[in-house]
Write a protein that holds these residues in place. Sequence first.
Motif, short mmCIF file in Angstrom:
data_model
loop_
_atom_site.label_atom_id
_atom_site.label_comp_id
_atom_site.label_asym_id
_atom_site.label_seq_id
_atom_site.Cartn_x
_atom_site.Cartn_y
_atom_site.Cartn_z
N PHE A 186 36.18 25.55 -56.33
CA PHE A 186 35.82 25.00 -57.63
C PHE A 186 34.64 24.05 -57.51
O PHE A 186 33.66 24.14 -58.26
N THR A 189 31.27 25.86 -56.55
CA THR A 189 30.67 26.74 -57.57
C THR A 189 30.29 26.00 -58.85
O THR A 189 29.57 26.56 -59.68
N THR A 190 30.75 24.78 -59.02
CA THR A 190 30.49 24.07 -60.28
C THR A 190 29.60 22.84 -60.12
O THR A 190 29.25 22.22 -61.12
N ARG A 191 29.22 22.49 -58.88
CA ARG A 191 28.38 21.30 -58.72
C ARG A 191 27.02 21.55 -59.37
O ARG A 191 26.54 22.68 -59.44
N PRO A 195 24.62 24.97 -56.64
CA PRO A 195 25.98 25.51 -56.59
C PRO A 195 26.03 26.81 -55.78
O PRO A 195 25.00 27.47 -55.59
#
Length: 227
Positions: A186, A189-191, A195
């Motif tokens: 999570f 992939t969401t930074r 990402p």
Amino acid sequence: MNKITIAIDGFSSTGKSTVAKQLAKHLGYVYVDTGAMYRSVAYYAMQNGLITKESFNVEALVDQLSNINITFKFNDALGFAEVYLNDVNIEKDIRTLEVSKFVSTVASVSAVRKKLVEQQQKMGENKGVVMDGRDIGTVVFPNAELKLFMVASAETRAKRRYQELIEKGDKVTYEAVLKNVEERDFLDTTRADSPLVKAEDAIEFDNSILNKEEQFEKLLDLVETKL
């Protein structure tokens, strides 16, 4: 024979480092474990009280980045390069579940990524390098001749990671490892900064049902096609 740059990205515990080491050794290339570099920064932050379960002093870590010197030294007995933090071998210290819990958080800091990406790009200036991580094909080497994107189910990856930790003598539970894998997915992939995404020209490689030998042979075929 002309040398190429091989960029291997993918989720945690997909075997990126294992196959990258195999390919580098077979080809006589330099191997760079960028995950170890981010783990080293996370380890530094932990050792200096900059990150805990309750808090993360981002400003202090950024201020101290100049104090962090990460190098790799080849170990003939092991057959791969170990990571050193300020001239101290921390190869085993950074492979724990405790470090894993913080590495994605530390890796999301733009200043940390900027510093390490600059180092990584310098390491690959002359090609002949195999580098694995999260943003190698998209940010570090967008023009790499061969880009691979490793995938496997969270459950498969957790089982592999759990077995590795148990064999090292760590006291962990499968549930804790699976939770860590899912949390890292999570965060990665969401930074906001770089990402984890598959590069448009990357080859997706699912190794869920392959052993190490089968995986290596299939990937070596891809490499030889590029060469």
